[in-house]
Motif scaffolding. Structure first.
Motif, PDB file in Angstrom:
ATOM      1  N   VAL A  38      52.016  13.163  30.815  1.00  0.00           N
ATOM      2  CA  VAL A  38      53.350  12.559  30.679  1.00  0.00           C
ATOM      3  C   VAL A  38      54.371  13.320  31.516  1.00  0.00           C
ATOM      4  O   VAL A  38      55.201  12.721  32.217  1.00  0.00           O
ATOM      5  CB  VAL A  38      53.771  12.543  29.194  1.00  0.00           C
ATOM      6  CG1 VAL A  38      55.211  12.038  29.054  1.00  0.00           C
ATOM      7  CG2 VAL A  38      52.825  11.653  28.383  1.00  0.00           C
ATOM      8  N   TRP A  76      53.821  12.574  35.192  1.00  0.00           N
ATOM      9  CA  TRP A  76      54.240  11.222  35.551  1.00  0.00           C
ATOM     10  C   TRP A  76      55.759  11.127  35.614  1.00  0.00           C
ATOM     11  O   TRP A  76      56.311  10.504  36.524  1.00  0.00           O
ATOM     12  CB  TRP A  76      53.704  10.227  34.515  1.00  0.00           C
ATOM     13  CG  TRP A  76      53.909   8.790  34.921  1.00  0.00           C
ATOM     14  CD1 TRP A  76      53.055   8.006  35.628  1.00  0.00           C
ATOM     15  CD2 TRP A  76      55.073   7.994  34.669  1.00  0.00           C
ATOM     16  NE1 TRP A  76      53.597   6.757  35.842  1.00  0.00           N
ATOM     17  CE2 TRP A  76      54.854   6.728  35.250  1.00  0.00           C
ATOM     18  CE3 TRP A  76      56.279   8.217  34.012  1.00  0.00           C
ATOM     19  CZ2 TRP A  76      55.783   5.693  35.202  1.00  0.00           C
ATOM     20  CZ3 TRP A  76      57.211   7.194  33.963  1.00  0.00           C
ATOM     21  CH2 TRP A  76      56.970   5.948  34.543  1.00  0.00           C
ATOM     22  N   ARG A  77      56.466  11.771  34.702  1.00  0.00           N
ATOM     23  CA  ARG A  77      57.925  11.717  34.683  1.00  0.00           C
ATOM     24  C   ARG A  77      58.527  12.445  35.881  1.00  0.00           C
ATOM     25  O   ARG A  77      59.571  12.056  36.401  1.00  0.00           O
ATOM     26  CB  ARG A  77      58.469  12.323  33.388  1.00  0.00           C
ATOM     27  CG  ARG A  77      58.157  11.491  32.157  1.00  0.00           C
ATOM     28  CD  ARG A  77      59.196  11.703  31.084  1.00  0.00           C
ATOM     29  NE  ARG A  77      60.490  11.189  31.484  1.00  0.00           N
ATOM     30  CZ  ARG A  77      61.630  11.362  30.804  1.00  0.00           C
ATOM     31  NH1 ARG A  77      61.595  12.068  29.679  1.00  0.00           N
ATOM     32  NH2 ARG A  77      62.775  10.872  31.221  1.00  0.00           N
ATOM     33  N   GLN A  78      57.851  13.536  36.326  1.00  0.00           N
ATOM     34  CA  GLN A  78      58.330  14.238  37.511  1.00  0.00           C
ATOM     35  C   GLN A  78      58.205  13.367  38.752  1.00  0.00           C
ATOM     36  O   GLN A  78      59.061  13.398  39.653  1.00  0.00           O
ATOM     37  CB  GLN A  78      57.536  15.544  37.698  1.00  0.00           C
ATOM     38  CG  GLN A  78      57.842  16.598  36.635  1.00  0.00           C
ATOM     39  CD  GLN A  78      56.940  17.803  36.733  1.00  0.00           C
ATOM     40  OE1 GLN A  78      55.893  17.762  37.396  1.00  0.00           O
ATOM     41  NE2 GLN A  78      57.333  18.898  36.062  1.00  0.00           N
ATOM     42  N   HIS A 138      58.239  10.041  38.638  1.00  0.00           N
ATOM     43  CA  HIS A 138      59.034   8.818  38.435  1.00  0.00           C
ATOM     44  C   HIS A 138      60.254   9.171  37.585  1.00  0.00           C
ATOM     45  O   HIS A 138      60.287   8.872  36.376  1.00  0.00           O
ATOM     46  CB  HIS A 138      58.201   7.734  37.733  1.00  0.00           C
ATOM     47  CG  HIS A 138      56.898   7.431  38.408  1.00  0.00           C
ATOM     48  ND1 HIS A 138      55.754   8.191  38.184  1.00  0.00           N
ATOM     49  CD2 HIS A 138      56.547   6.457  39.289  1.00  0.00           C
ATOM     50  CE1 HIS A 138      54.761   7.711  38.899  1.00  0.00           C
ATOM     51  NE2 HIS A 138      55.211   6.656  39.578  1.00  0.00           N
ATOM     52  N   PRO A 139      61.256   9.820  38.164  1.00  0.00           N
ATOM     53  CA  PRO A 139      62.416  10.276  37.384  1.00  0.00           C
ATOM     54  C   PRO A 139      63.104   9.154  36.609  1.00  0.00           C
ATOM     55  O   PRO A 139      63.637   9.383  35.524  1.00  0.00           O
ATOM     56  CB  PRO A 139      63.343  10.872  38.446  1.00  0.00           C
ATOM     57  CG  PRO A 139      62.440  11.201  39.594  1.00  0.00           C
ATOM     58  CD  PRO A 139      61.370  10.167  39.591  1.00  0.00           C
ATOM     59  N   LYS A 142      59.023   3.948  29.881  1.00  0.00           N
ATOM     60  CA  LYS A 142      57.908   4.366  29.026  1.00  0.00           C
ATOM     61  C   LYS A 142      56.729   3.411  29.159  1.00  0.00           C
ATOM     62  O   LYS A 142      55.570   3.830  29.175  1.00  0.00           O
ATOM     63  CB  LYS A 142      58.372   4.433  27.564  1.00  0.00           C
ATOM     64  CG  LYS A 142      59.446   5.461  27.269  1.00  0.00           C
ATOM     65  CD  LYS A 142      59.782   5.477  25.781  1.00  0.00           C
ATOM     66  CE  LYS A 142      60.900   6.469  25.471  1.00  0.00           C
ATOM     67  NZ  LYS A 142      62.207   6.022  25.974  1.00  0.00           N
ATOM     68  N   CYS A 198      54.740   4.190  32.152  1.00  0.00           N
ATOM     69  CA  CYS A 198      53.970   5.411  31.954  1.00  0.00           C
ATOM     70  C   CYS A 198      52.691   5.110  31.167  1.00  0.00           C
ATOM     71  O   CYS A 198      51.616   5.605  31.499  1.00  0.00           O
ATOM     72  CB  CYS A 198      54.817   6.451  31.233  1.00  0.00           C
ATOM     73  SG  CYS A 198      53.956   8.016  30.914  1.00  0.00           S
ATOM     74  N   TRP A 211      57.619  12.392  25.600  1.00  0.00           N
ATOM     75  CA  TRP A 211      58.560  11.859  26.589  1.00  0.00           C
ATOM     76  C   TRP A 211      59.698  12.851  26.883  1.00  0.00           C
ATOM     77  O   TRP A 211      60.117  12.983  28.023  1.00  0.00           O
ATOM     78  CB  TRP A 211      59.133  10.527  26.099  1.00  0.00           C
ATOM     79  CG  TRP A 211      59.947   9.820  27.141  1.00  0.00           C
ATOM     80  CD1 TRP A 211      61.303   9.736  27.207  1.00  0.00           C
ATOM     81  CD2 TRP A 211      59.453   9.086  28.266  1.00  0.00           C
ATOM     82  NE1 TRP A 211      61.695   8.987  28.285  1.00  0.00           N
ATOM     83  CE2 TRP A 211      60.555   8.573  28.961  1.00  0.00           C
ATOM     84  CE3 TRP A 211      58.165   8.813  28.748  1.00  0.00           C
ATOM     85  CZ2 TRP A 211      60.438   7.820  30.129  1.00  0.00           C
ATOM     86  CZ3 TRP A 211      58.054   8.050  29.887  1.00  0.00           C
ATOM     87  CH2 TRP A 211      59.166   7.556  30.572  1.00  0.00           C
ATOM     88  N   GLU A 212      60.183  13.524  25.874  1.00  0.00           N
ATOM     89  CA  GLU A 212      61.310  14.443  26.077  1.00  0.00           C
ATOM     90  C   GLU A 212      60.842  15.846  26.455  1.00  0.00           C
ATOM     91  O   GLU A 212      61.664  16.749  26.470  1.00  0.00           O
ATOM     92  CB  GLU A 212      62.192  14.511  24.809  1.00  0.00           C
ATOM     93  CG  GLU A 212      62.810  13.199  24.419  1.00  0.00           C
ATOM     94  CD  GLU A 212      63.759  12.679  25.496  1.00  0.00           C
ATOM     95  OE1 GLU A 212      64.198  13.458  26.345  1.00  0.00           O
ATOM     96  OE2 GLU A 212      64.030  11.449  25.479  1.00  0.00           O
TER      97      GLU A 212
END
Length: 462
Positions: A431, A434-436, A438-439, A443, A446, A461-462
């Motif tokens: 997670v 993936w967040r790095q 796709h800033p 959700k 993801c 997520w956080e």
């Protein structure tokens, strides 16, 4: 309290003031009750309501509620109140036939309960407190009546004009009563009891002429002063913000309905559109970790060993309130309260035993009226200081974000040796990675691209 204290109080009051019979006492307090046969659909004539033990029912606990009618009061008093082991009445008149806070319409008397009063404490009250100038420390207005209840005093202030109980006025009167209660209750000065007991503005008290079944004493009243004005009561409060302003009839902080519709759409739909009255239970199961839907209720039950004398009954009552708030089934509450009752019996007391009747009385408030009682009121009733969630107005999610940020700043290597490492194969690592990449990602995207479940993505997520 020893029986000697009651006798000393009655002797001193009888030597100084005129005793008043119970029938005349309530005629003086409520001069404009309806007559039998009267009917006002607009609730323009509220009536006093009293409770009495039904001695003919065969049920030792059974109480009945009765309206105090002007033309039949003398006969009713002799039949239902005088000598009754449990007759109760407040200083308020109600619309309808039930003595509930939301039905309280007019206040005729503000009543205080002061426990642990003997001859010395009464002498202090009469010499240094009652009727002294408002600017004097711990001074109080002169009461209209003092009532020897069996273990202390009931202090009655009859108003020269009854007070209409608009919602905001009820709130203000509660603040005024709590302010003056604190001022009146002085351990080793005016009371032998250290812990202050705060009570509602519609609290019912043993009626004059009835019998206090715990001690076998007749409740007796003595006229000590004249009727008081609200302005006089206001002069004696310690904090000016606790004064009652009759022209402030609108609740402070009311949100315009147009704004409320946008801010709280769920509330607007339920209360305004659907017209559902009253309050809802707390959704505890949806707001706490774990699988216990009654977590808050169980948390409050653990404070029983900390309760002091004078607060035992009120603690049981608050346990019932928490059960109401959390939707605890009545049968479960009865079983749990029995255990609490047995624990409270172990607490030392001053000749004021806790009885089965007290427990059953507390169970009677299992209803929706108390869903929204405040934490501050619960603390006053129980004498507890309950811990708070220190979020400073932030939501739980925002509060946790801040806490994690502070944790990472103070110790960027906090995870070392704690729990599972951040290996590239862990769900957390997927997670984060993936967040790095796709800033501004969502959700749902993801989930699709990593193959992780929705709960897993939400967790990390956080």
């Amino acid at each position: 309290m020893e029986i000697r204290d009651y006798e000393d109080v009655v002797t001193r009051l009888g030597a100084l003031y005129e005793e008043v019979r119970g029938c005349e006492f309530y005629e003086e307090m409520f001069p404009d009750n309806e007559c039998s046969g009267d009917s006002y659909e607009d609730y323009s004539h509220p009536n006093a309501i009293y409770l009495y033990r039904d001695m003919e029912s065969g049920d030792a606990m059974r109480q009945r509620r009765r309206i105090m009618l002007e033309d039949t009061w003398e006969e009713d008093y002799l039949e239902y109140v005088e000598g009754n082991p449990l007759a109760l009445c407040s200083g308020v008149a109600y619309r309808g036939r039930r003595n509930r806070l939301q039905d309280a319409q007019r206040m005729y008397a503000l009543i205080f309960d002061l426990d642990g009063v003997g001859d010395g404490e009464l002498s202090t009250l009469l010499r240094t407190r009652f009727g002294k100038p408002a600017e004097q420390i711990r001074s109080l207005p002169m009461p209209t009546y003092l009532v020897a209840s069996g273990k202390g005093l009931h202090v009655y202030y009859l108003f020269d004009q009854p007070i209409d109980l608009y919602p905001s006025i009820k709130v203000q009167l509660k603040a005024l009563k709590h302010d003056l209660t604190y001022k009146m209750w002085d351990w080793k000065g005016t009371s032998k009891i250290k812990s202050i007991q705060y009570q509602s503005i519609v609290q019912s008290f043993r009626m004059v002429g009835s019998v206090n079944e715990k001690y076998g004493n007749v409740v007796r009243a003595f006229q000590t002063g004249e009727r008081v004005t609200l302005e006089t009561m206001n002069e004696y409060v310690m904090d000016k913000k606790n004064r009652v302003l009759l022209d402030v009839r609108k609740m402070p902080g009311k949100t315009p309905i147009v704004v409320a519709k946008k801010k709280w759409p769920e509330w607007y739909q339920t209360r305004v559109v659907d017209g559902v009255p009253g309050m809802r239970r707390w959704d505890i199961a949806g707001k706490v970790n774990g699988k216990d839907p009654y977590a808050l209720y169980h948390w409050f039950m653990q404070f029983a060993p900390q309760i002091l004398v004078g607060h035992r009954y009120f603690y049981m009552m608050c346990c019932v309130i928490y059960a109401s708030k959390c939707g605890v089934p009545y049968q479960k509450l009865r079983e749990d309260l029995r255990k609490v009752f047995e624990r409270l019996l172990l607490i030392e007391h001053d000749n004021n035993p806790l009885t089965e009747r007290d427990m059953k009385s507390a169970l009677k408030i299992y209803r929706r009226d108390f869903y929204n009682i405040t934490l501050e009121d619960i603390e006053r009733m129980t004498g507890l200081r309950l811990p708070r969630n220190k979020r400073n107005g932030r939501t739980r999610e925002k509060h946790l974000q801040g806490a994690r940020a502070i944790r990472d700043i103070n110790n960027d290597n906090w995870r070392k040796g704690n729990g599972r490492p951040k290996g590239s194969g862990t769900a957390q690592a997927k997670v984060i990675e993936w967040r790095q990449q796709h800033p501004n990602g969502r959700k749902i995207d993801c989930e699709r691209e990593t193959g992780l479940s929705r709960p897993t993505v939400l967790k990390w997520w956080e």
